[in-house]
Structure formats: structure tokens, C-alpha cells
Design a protein around this motif. Structure first.
Motif, PDB file in Angstrom:
ATOM      1  N   GLU A  38     -19.730 -17.909  -7.832  1.00 15.24           N
ATOM      2  CA  GLU A  38     -20.912 -18.517  -7.209  1.00 15.24           C
ATOM      3  C   GLU A  38     -20.736 -20.017  -6.998  1.00 15.24           C
ATOM      4  OE1 GLU A  38     -23.928 -17.439  -9.953  1.00 15.24           O
ATOM      5  OE2 GLU A  38     -24.020 -15.330  -9.289  1.00 15.24           O
ATOM      6  N   ARG A  39     -19.871 -20.649  -7.790  1.00 16.56           N
ATOM      7  CA  ARG A  39     -19.691 -22.095  -7.685  1.00 16.56           C
ATOM      8  C   ARG A  39     -18.463 -22.463  -6.855  1.00 16.56           C
ATOM      9  NH1 ARG A  39     -23.655 -23.901 -11.237  1.00 16.56           N
ATOM     10  NH2 ARG A  39     -23.098 -26.106 -11.041  1.00 16.56           N
ATOM     11  N   GLY A  40     -17.918 -21.459  -6.159  1.00 12.75           N
ATOM     12  CA  GLY A  40     -16.887 -21.755  -5.171  1.00 12.75           C
ATOM     13  C   GLY A  40     -15.458 -21.607  -5.628  1.00 12.75           C
ATOM     14  N   ALA A  41     -15.238 -21.059  -6.827  1.00 14.17           N
ATOM     15  CA  ALA A  41     -13.876 -20.860  -7.323  1.00 14.17           C
ATOM     16  C   ALA A  41     -13.631 -19.366  -7.542  1.00 14.17           C
ATOM     17  CB  ALA A  41     -13.652 -21.638  -8.608  1.00 14.17           C
ATOM     18  N   VAL A  42     -12.424 -19.030  -7.941  1.00 11.47           N
ATOM     19  CA  VAL A  42     -12.038 -17.636  -8.157  1.00 11.47           C
ATOM     20  C   VAL A  42     -11.625 -17.465  -9.617  1.00 11.47           C
ATOM     21  CG1 VAL A  42     -10.356 -15.833  -7.557  1.00 11.47           C
ATOM     22  CG2 VAL A  42     -11.331 -17.292  -5.769  1.00 11.47           C
ATOM     23  N   PRO A  43     -12.206 -16.480 -10.331  1.00 11.43           N
ATOM     24  CA  PRO A  43     -11.842 -16.274 -11.732  1.00 11.43           C
ATOM     25  C   PRO A  43     -10.528 -15.513 -11.865  1.00 11.43           C
ATOM     26  CG  PRO A  43     -13.478 -14.654 -11.088  1.00 11.43           C
ATOM     27  CD  PRO A  43     -13.268 -15.563  -9.886  1.00 11.43           C
ATOM     28  N   ALA A  44      -9.753 -15.850 -12.887  1.00 13.57           N
ATOM     29  CA  ALA A  44      -8.496 -15.156 -13.164  1.00 13.57           C
ATOM     30  C   ALA A  44      -8.420 -14.880 -14.665  1.00 13.57           C
ATOM     31  CB  ALA A  44      -7.300 -15.985 -12.706  1.00 13.57           C
ATOM     32  N   THR A  45      -9.015 -13.761 -15.086  1.00 12.70           N
ATOM     33  CA  THR A  45      -8.932 -13.369 -16.489  1.00 12.70           C
ATOM     34  C   THR A  45      -7.518 -12.889 -16.785  1.00 12.70           C
ATOM     35  OG1 THR A  45     -11.263 -12.730 -16.507  1.00 12.70           O
ATOM     36  CG2 THR A  45      -9.882 -11.854 -18.259  1.00 12.70           C
ATOM     37  N   VAL A  46      -6.945 -13.386 -17.869  1.00 13.84           N
ATOM     38  CA  VAL A  46      -5.542 -13.113 -18.197  1.00 13.84           C
ATOM     39  C   VAL A  46      -5.458 -12.130 -19.357  1.00 13.84           C
ATOM     40  CG1 VAL A  46      -3.361 -14.128 -18.940  1.00 13.84           C
ATOM     41  CG2 VAL A  46      -4.872 -15.403 -17.390  1.00 13.84           C
ATOM     42  N   ALA A  47      -4.596 -11.124 -19.220  1.00 13.27           N
ATOM     43  CA  ALA A  47      -4.369 -10.160 -20.296  1.00 13.27           C
ATOM     44  C   ALA A  47      -3.020  -9.491 -20.064  1.00 13.27           C
ATOM     45  CB  ALA A  47      -5.483  -9.111 -20.335  1.00 13.27           C
ATOM     46  N   ILE A  48      -2.547  -8.788 -21.073  1.00 18.68           N
ATOM     47  CA  ILE A  48      -1.345  -7.963 -20.938  1.00 18.68           C
ATOM     48  C   ILE A  48      -1.788  -6.503 -20.974  1.00 18.68           C
ATOM     49  CG2 ILE A  48       0.907  -7.365 -21.916  1.00 18.68           C
ATOM     50  CD1 ILE A  48       0.926 -10.096 -23.275  1.00 18.68           C
ATOM     51  N   LEU A  49      -1.533  -5.780 -19.910  1.00 19.57           N
ATOM     52  CA  LEU A  49      -1.920  -4.383 -19.814  1.00 19.57           C
ATOM     53  C   LEU A  49      -0.680  -3.517 -19.731  1.00 19.57           C
ATOM     54  CD1 LEU A  49      -4.867  -4.707 -17.247  1.00 19.57           C
ATOM     55  CD2 LEU A  49      -4.987  -4.650 -19.753  1.00 19.57           C
ATOM     56  N   LYS A  50      -0.487  -2.698 -20.752  1.00 20.11           N
ATOM     57  CA  LYS A  50       0.686  -1.818 -20.824  1.00 20.11           C
ATOM     58  C   LYS A  50       1.985  -2.610 -20.616  1.00 20.11           C
ATOM     59  CE  LYS A  50      -2.214   1.550 -21.281  1.00 20.11           C
ATOM     60  NZ  LYS A  50      -2.545   2.019 -22.649  1.00 20.11           N
ATOM     61  N   GLY A  51       2.037  -3.789 -21.220  1.00 19.24           N
ATOM     62  CA  GLY A  51       3.248  -4.600 -21.153  1.00 19.24           C
ATOM     63  C   GLY A  51       3.370  -5.507 -19.952  1.00 19.24           C
ATOM     64  N   GLN A  52       2.401  -5.486 -19.053  1.00 17.44           N
ATOM     65  CA  GLN A  52       2.464  -6.316 -17.853  1.00 17.44           C
ATOM     66  C   GLN A  52       1.484  -7.480 -17.953  1.00 17.44           C
ATOM     67  OE1 GLN A  52       4.384  -6.115 -14.615  1.00 17.44           O
ATOM     68  NE2 GLN A  52       3.601  -8.172 -15.003  1.00 17.44           N
ATOM     69  N   LEU A  53       2.006  -8.706 -17.930  1.00 17.32           N
ATOM     70  CA  LEU A  53       1.139  -9.878 -17.921  1.00 17.32           C
ATOM     71  C   LEU A  53       0.385  -9.906 -16.602  1.00 17.32           C
ATOM     72  CD1 LEU A  53       0.166 -12.512 -19.222  1.00 17.32           C
ATOM     73  CD2 LEU A  53       2.151 -13.660 -18.219  1.00 17.32           C
ATOM     74  N   SER A  54      -0.939  -9.826 -16.694  1.00 21.36           N
ATOM     75  CA  SER A  54      -1.787  -9.716 -15.507  1.00 21.36           C
ATOM     76  C   SER A  54      -2.684 -10.940 -15.400  1.00 21.36           C
ATOM     77  CB  SER A  54      -2.647  -8.449 -15.578  1.00 21.36           C
ATOM     78  OG  SER A  54      -1.836  -7.305 -15.738  1.00 21.36           O
ATOM     79  N   ILE A  55      -2.632 -11.591 -14.259  1.00 18.63           N
ATOM     80  CA  ILE A  55      -3.439 -12.794 -14.023  1.00 18.63           C
ATOM     81  C   ILE A  55      -4.517 -12.418 -13.014  1.00 18.63           C
ATOM     82  CG2 ILE A  55      -3.402 -15.170 -13.185  1.00 18.63           C
ATOM     83  CD1 ILE A  55      -0.519 -15.306 -14.222  1.00 18.63           C
ATOM     84  N   GLY A  56      -5.697 -12.183 -13.546  1.00 14.08           N
ATOM     85  CA  GLY A  56      -6.785 -11.626 -12.754  1.00 14.08           C
ATOM     86  C   GLY A  56      -6.894 -10.138 -13.028  1.00 14.08           C
ATOM     87  N   LEU A  57      -8.097  -9.671 -13.387  1.00 10.79           N
ATOM     88  CA  LEU A  57      -8.306  -8.261 -13.696  1.00 10.79           C
ATOM     89  C   LEU A  57      -9.355  -7.678 -12.765  1.00 10.79           C
ATOM     90  CD1 LEU A  57      -8.477  -8.346 -17.615  1.00 10.79           C
ATOM     91  CD2 LEU A  57      -6.460  -8.043 -16.165  1.00 10.79           C
ATOM     92  N   SER A  58      -9.154  -6.421 -12.400  1.00  8.80           N
ATOM     93  CA  SER A  58     -10.163  -5.710 -11.617  1.00  8.80           C
ATOM     94  C   SER A  58     -11.321  -5.332 -12.538  1.00  8.80           C
ATOM     95  CB  SER A  58      -9.555  -4.449 -11.004  1.00  8.80           C
ATOM     96  OG  SER A  58      -9.223  -3.515 -12.026  1.00  8.80           O
TER      97      SER A  58
END
Length: 435
Positions: A82-102
Motif C-alpha cells: 500500500e505504501r508503494g514498495a514490494v514485500p520479499a519475505t525470506v525463507a528456505i523451503l525444502k532446501g531452496q532459499l526463497s526471496i519472496g513467498l506466495s
């Protein structure tokens, strides 16, 4: 770069341009998988040059119970959008470093069992074993550095634990802040820590600590004051962005902490919090709980002792931090875009980072009619329009030539003075050419 053939090299040149900053990621052994993946939303934001805000995931898995953790995670992401940026939640899913989650990945993470807290020391083992990992502040800073995301929002950073002078129990967050150039928005450090020694340690690491707002008081997570004064103060997001911009221009290799006090209506009584924390610390000691398990235990105990009021404060402060972090990211992007326009030298770049339009008055020697992200790095036939990427301008000409051992930049000014700058790529190779 011995594995890149003469045929592949010119095709790689098509993908060197990334807005005003040229970044080429390459690993020894063409075809090696990337260490991380972007979500579709973050990938698109990268392509379009939008501001991005990194978010940690331990607050989801270890900081709050379900379903508050999932609801808060979604709300925080939406605040950033809402404030004009894009969120990128970071986690490791099944061994894959993921930047941004669905949304599905967020839901999975919020309910998953056995998720490992992932600091620097844990990233490789979790990835190798293909486990699920929730990144701490330190782990998220590493991911943000890899993905070139300058702003990161969290609740509170780790610090020097009480009696840390004897136990040496010091959060890896502090060392990571000392060797990154990430700006971290938080509400200070939790009262369970030794705040004075934490600030001293941050100073030793060269970390710039700024209180946010009208007061120079350093906050203590649940409370707006810790009894300590921050070394610096920034009044608003624009001023914080200028500090980040100046730090990048000076090429400082240490981070920035912007400490935002919890909203006053959710701030808790310091005496009540102190008593709850002291009681929880004694209980943790009695049960033999130590290391990275202490913080979630204390948070749960404090939430119980305060009848959930501390959890409400936790949720309120992370939402408020998200607003501040998104605003800083947006203001920093404006400053970067201003630099880009000054340094573009009329080379026909569109305003969107990484774009090249068909009606541009200038054209690259190699074809750029499509975004790099729309094709794999090398096509099946590995053909491209030429072996040199030439960027022309009214005042300066730059020729970027990719060679076996690096990148050679030839710059010719309007007075015919020419300078050749060799840039070598060391394996595993990450070359960044500033504008």
C-alpha cells in the motif's frame, strides 16, 4: 570463466545491463543453479525497478502462534504494498532459499512443524539437507545482500545476552550488521538482552544506529525507551533514506539500524515487562534452555504473563516498522533514480530499470528488444547480434567488452580522452560495476 565459450560470451553481454548499475552474476561451471529464487512478484519488481523490502520469517515460525502469525505476515506484506514498495519475505523451503513467498507458501510456513531457525551458520546445512528454514535477522541480511535489497524490516534485532561478558552469548545479528550494507528497521532490542552492551558491540562493528522520530531514546521493543540514547537520530523516512544513500556512496561495508519506537498506544509498562522477563529468564535457566531457543521461550512466557498484551504490542510494532521501512525504500529508490538520470548520459535507457524500448532513439549493438528475464541466459543456439555492447551518449562513450578473465570498460569523453578500466571476475564470480 574458462567454461564460457567464444559463442556464449557475446550472448552473456546482452544480460550485463541492469539499469544504471551493471551486475553480472556468474559461477564457475555454466549451468550451476542460482543460490536463491525470487517469487514472481519480486522478480517482476526487480525487472521494473520498484523498491523492495525484505522481511524475515522467524517471526512467523517462532515469534507468534498460529493463526496470528499468518494474519500478521499477510497484513505486513499488504502494508508495504500500500505504501508503494514490494514485500520479499525470506525463507528456505525444502532446501531452496526463497526471496519472496506466495500466499500458499506463507500459509505452509505458518503451520509447518520442525522449521529450523536459520542464521548464517545454519544456511548451508539446511539447504544441503533440503529442510525448511526460517531466516533470522542475520540470515535475512545475507539473503538481502545476495538479492541486492537495501532495506529490511523486522520486529527487533538480537544482541548481547545478559551475562554475555561471561557466556559470550552474542547474537550473530550484530556481526552480520557489521559486514553488510543493509538498512534494518526494527524496534530496538528486546529487554531480555543487555541493551547497553549491545549498543557498544554495534559501535565496535561500525554499525550506524539511528533513533527514528522526534526522540533520541533507543527503544526496547515493548517499550519506547530503554534508558539509553541512540548515537544518531533521523526525523523521517526521507532523512533515513539519505543516510542509506550516503553510506552507499561512501561504500561503507557496515549496516544501519533505524530504531522505531512501538506506537505509544501499544507501549507497555516498563515495570510489568521487566518483572515478566526476569521471571521467564529464571524459568529458562531452571529448565536448561539456552542459545537460540531462549528468545522464543521468553516471548511465549512474557505473552502469557501479560495476558496477551505483549503479543498485541509485537504485532503493532512490526506493522508500524513495515510502514517506516516501505517509506524508506521508496525514498531511497527516488534518490537512486536521481543518480541514474544524472549518470545515464542520454544512452536511450527507459525510466524502468532493465528495460529497453523499441522506439528508443538509440539501440544497443546486441539486441535488447526483450527483457533479460523473459529468456534463459543462453538460448538453444546461443546466437546473438554481436560481440560488443556499445552504449553511446552525447558526452561520453562506453564500450563494455567481456573477456575470458573479466570485463574491460573503455570510456571515451567528448575531448577524445580515453580510459580503459579492466574489471576482473574472481570465481565464484560476482561483478558489480557502479554507474
Amino acid at each position: 570463466m574458462s567454461n564460457v565459450t567464444g559463442i556464449e560470451m557475446p550472448y552473456l553481454a546482452k544480460y550485463v545491463l541492469r539499469g544504471s548499475r551493471l551486475v553480472a552474476f556468474y559461477k564457475r561451471g555454466y549451468g550451476t543453479a542460482s543460490p536463491f529464487v525470487f517469487s514472481e512478484e519480486v522478480r517482476r519488481a526487480k525487472s521494473e525497478g520498484k523498491p523492495i523490502v525484505a522481511l524475515e520469517s522467524t517471526i512467523i515460525t517462532h515469534g507468534m502462534p498460529y493463526p496470528q502469525n499468518l494474519e500478521t505476515a499477510k497484513q505486513v506484506e499488504n502494508i508495504i504494498r500500500e505504501r508503494g514498495a514490494v514485500p520479499a519475505t525470506v525463507a528456505i523451503l525444502k532446501g531452496q532459499l526463497s526471496i519472496g513467498l506466495s500466499e500458499d507458501e506463507l500459509t505452509y510456513l505458518a503451520q509447518a512443524k520442525g522449521v529450523v531457525k536459520a542464521s548464517r551458520r545454519d544456511l548451508a546445512p539446511i539447504t544441503a539437507a533440503k529442510l525448511d528454514g526460517a531466516t533470522t535477522v542475520a540470515g535475512t541480511i545475507i539473503a538481502a545482500q545476495l538479492a541486492d535489497i537495501p532495506v529490511f524490516v523486522t520486529g527487533g534485532i538480537g544482541g548481547v545476552h545478559r551475562h554475555g561478558e561471561n557466556t559470550l552469548d552474542i547474537s550473530a545479528d550484530l556481526n552480520e550488521l557489521g559486514r553488510s550494507n543493509t538498512l534494518v528497521v526494527c524496534s530496538g532490542v528486546k529487554s531480555i538482552l543487555d541493551i547497553g552492551r549491545t549498543l557498544e558491540y554495534l559501535e565496535t562493528q561500525g554499525v550506524c544506529v539511528c533513533a527514528f522520530g522526534e526522540s533520541s531514546d533507543f527503544p526496547a521493543f515493548y517499550t519506547a525507551r530503554s534508558g539509553f540514547t541512540a548515537p544518531h537520530r533521523v526525523g523521517d523516512a526521507q532523512q533515513a533514506a539519505r543516510v542509506l544513500h550516503a553510506a552507499r556512496q561512501l561504500e561503507l561495508a557496515s549496516g544501519i539500524v533505524v530504531a522505531v519506537p512501538v506506537p505509544q498506544e501499544y507501549a507497555m509498562d516498563e515495570k510489568i515487562i521487566g518483572e515478566a522477563i526476569n521471571s521467564a529468564l529464571k524459568e529458562a535457566d531452571r529448565k536448561g534452555i539456552f542459545g537460540k531457543e531462549v528468545t522464543p521461550f521468553i516471548l511465549a512466557a512474557v505473552a502469557k504473563a501479560t495476558s496477551g498484551a505483549s503479543l498485541n504490542a509485537n504485532i503493532a510494532l512490526i506493522k508500524n516498522n513495515a510502514k517506516v521501512g516501505a517509506d524508506i525504500a521508496v525514498e531511497f529508490k527516488k534518490l537512486k533514480n536521481g543518480d541514474d538520470s544524472k549518470n545515464a548520459f542520454n544512452i536511450g535507457l527507459s525510466k524502468g530499470a532493465g528495460k529497453c524500448t523499441s522506439n528508443s532513439s538509440r539501440h544497443f549493438h546486441t539486441s535488447c528488444s526483450r527483457r533479460a528475464d523473459e529468456n534463459p541466459l543462453f538460448s538453444g543456439d546461443k546466437k546473438c547480434g554481436g560481440d560488443v555492447l556499445v552504449i553511446g551518449g552525447a558526452n561520453v562513450d562506453r564500450v563494455y567488452r567481456l573477456k575470458e578473465d573479466g570485463v574491460q570498460v573503455r570510456v571515451t569523453w567528448s575531448n577524445r580522452r580515453t580510459q580503459v578500466v579492466p574489471l576482473r571476475l574472481a570465481p565464484p564470480c560476482t561483478a558489480a560495476i557502479g554507474s
